[in-house]
Write an enzyme that holds these catalytic residues in place. Structure first.
Site, PDB file in Angstrom:
ATOM      1  N   ARG A   1      -5.473   1.691  -5.239  1.00 18.25           N
ATOM      2  CA  ARG A   1      -4.350   1.302  -4.208  1.00 18.25           C
ATOM      3  C   ARG A   1      -4.697  -0.184  -4.261  1.00 18.25           C
ATOM      4  O   ARG A   1      -5.705  -0.788  -4.499  1.00 18.25           O
ATOM      5  CB  ARG A   1      -4.991   1.860  -2.835  1.00 18.25           C
ATOM      6  CG  ARG A   1      -6.450   1.791  -2.538  1.00 18.25           C
ATOM      7  CD  ARG A   1      -6.684   2.921  -1.597  1.00 18.25           C
ATOM      8  NE  ARG A   1      -8.100   2.947  -1.069  1.00 18.25           N
ATOM      9  CZ  ARG A   1      -9.172   3.729  -1.970  1.00 18.25           C
ATOM     10  NH1 ARG A   1      -8.641   4.246  -3.284  1.00 18.25           N
ATOM     11  NH2 ARG A   1     -10.293   3.914  -1.697  1.00 18.25           N
TER      12      ARG A   1
ATOM     13  N   ASP B   1     -10.542  -0.604   6.416  1.00 21.15           N
ATOM     14  CA  ASP B   1     -10.957   0.396   7.174  1.00 21.15           C
ATOM     15  C   ASP B   1     -11.816  -0.120   8.339  1.00 21.15           C
ATOM     16  O   ASP B   1     -12.044  -1.190   8.335  1.00 21.15           O
ATOM     17  CB  ASP B   1     -12.085   1.475   6.530  1.00 21.15           C
ATOM     18  CG  ASP B   1     -11.254   2.189   5.452  1.00 21.15           C
ATOM     19  OD1 ASP B   1     -10.287   2.715   5.876  1.00 21.15           O
ATOM     20  OD2 ASP B   1     -12.030   2.407   4.341  1.00 21.15           O
TER      21      ASP B   1
ATOM     22  N   ASP C   1      -6.897  -1.677   0.795  1.00 25.25           N
ATOM     23  CA  ASP C   1      -7.390  -0.446   1.708  1.00 25.25           C
ATOM     24  C   ASP C   1      -8.095  -1.134   2.879  1.00 25.25           C
ATOM     25  O   ASP C   1      -9.269  -2.017   2.470  1.00 25.25           O
ATOM     26  CB  ASP C   1      -8.329   0.701   0.796  1.00 25.25           C
ATOM     27  CG  ASP C   1      -8.734   1.462   1.692  1.00 25.25           C
ATOM     28  OD1 ASP C   1      -8.177   2.103   2.912  1.00 25.25           O
ATOM     29  OD2 ASP C   1      -9.602   2.403   1.558  1.00 25.25           O
TER      30      ASP C   1
ATOM     31  N   ARG D   1       0.799  -1.231   0.042  1.00 30.78           N
ATOM     32  CA  ARG D   1       0.083   0.011   0.098  1.00 30.78           C
ATOM     33  C   ARG D   1       1.014   1.212  -0.063  1.00 30.78           C
ATOM     34  O   ARG D   1       1.796   1.349   0.786  1.00 30.78           O
ATOM     35  CB  ARG D   1      -0.938  -0.024   1.185  1.00 30.78           C
ATOM     36  CG  ARG D   1      -1.745   1.330   1.467  1.00 30.78           C
ATOM     37  CD  ARG D   1      -2.890   1.300   0.561  1.00 30.78           C
ATOM     38  NE  ARG D   1      -3.724   2.793   0.601  1.00 30.78           N
ATOM     39  CZ  ARG D   1      -4.435   3.083   1.280  1.00 30.78           C
ATOM     40  NH1 ARG D   1      -5.086   1.838   1.931  1.00 30.78           N
ATOM     41  NH2 ARG D   1      -4.982   4.275   1.358  1.00 30.78           N
TER      42      ARG D   1
END
Length: 263
Positions: free
Chosen positions: A208, A213, A211, A199
């Protein structure tokens, strides 16, 4: 709650060379939270936490290791208890070192560490390289992270990029995990996984490799620099909501006070 007080063993923990070979006393105070309704109603040992087993496990850790710091000793005891006794929802351990070589008179020196078992929900996405292989690797790395136990993973779905910056379509999923880490520790673990998979943070919402979250951390609402939970924009993102509805449809968002299935 079960409390164990003054559980004491002679062991070799400390920074100094003599502490590595000359045993000294270490005392443990332990608090274990769990749902005791069954034990109170039935008088059945199967509905409680076997504190004799807890004491034996603490003894094994204390006597069969040599840590420099009582902080690390407390952490090792906590992690072992939480791993061995899934009914325990939260635990607190205080390690006392009454003979610590500090060169002056004192009553006691101790360190207290607490941990709770939280269910966390993560959203994952990739739009560069072999997207499926990257998601597979990220999930595998999370599952191997100390303090994280994966419970379920959603199907992978392909979605258009969000935010008007990224060009390639994403492959997305979500996962539900049991977590013994603090929110910041979890964030650090996530960044470590992202970095290991290449990343590079070039531009917000850009293309990317991976990712990850944090969408939910139990029922906590967190607003700190670099860490907002629940994720502030998750309810506007179908690539997050669709996987969430598959794995946690009945979870009630602590900020919106709505079930995921109703969003």
């Amino acid at each position: 709650m079960i409390e164990i007080k003054g559980l004491t063993f002679s062991a070799c923990h400390g920074v100094l060379a003599e502490e590595k070979v000359n045993p000294q006393p270490f005392a443990f105070d332990i608090k274990l939270s769990f749902n005791a309704d069954g034990a109170c109603a039935s008088d059945d040992v199967n509905y409680t936490v076997n504190y004799a087993n807890v004491c034996e496990r603490v003894k094994n850790i204390c006597l069969n290791n040599s840590f420099n710091l009582i902080e690390r000793l407390a952490e090792a005891v906590l992690r072992d208890i939480m791993d061995a006794f899934p009914a325990v929802t939260a635990a607190q351990v205080t390690v006392h070192k009454p003979n610590a070589p500090v060169g002056c008179d004192f009553g006691d020196i101790g360190f207290t560490r607490s941990v709770s078992r939280e269910r966390v929900v993560l959203s994952l996405g990739s739009n560069e390289g072999d997207r499926k292989a990257t998601l597979d690797a990220a999930i595998d790395a999370l599952a191997k992270t100390d303090g994280i136990k994966l419970i379920s993973v959603s199907d992978y779905i392909e979605t258009a990029p969000y935010g008007g910056v990224a060009k390639g379509d994403f492959l997305n999923c979500a996962c539900l995990a049991e977590c013994l880490l603090s929110p910041r520790q979890l964030l650090d673990a996530i960044h470590s996984v992202e970095n290991s998979l290449g990343r590079v943070r070039k531009e917000r919402w850009g293309d990317r490799t991976i990712d990850i979250d944090i969408i939910f951390f139990g029922n906590k609402i967190i607003a700190e620099e670099g860490l907002c939970v629940p994720h502030p924009d998750y309810a506007n993102r179908q690539f997050v909501l669709v996987p969430l509805k598959q794995i946690v449809p009945n979870f009630v968002c602590p900020r919106l006070m709505k079930r995921i299935s109703d969003l």
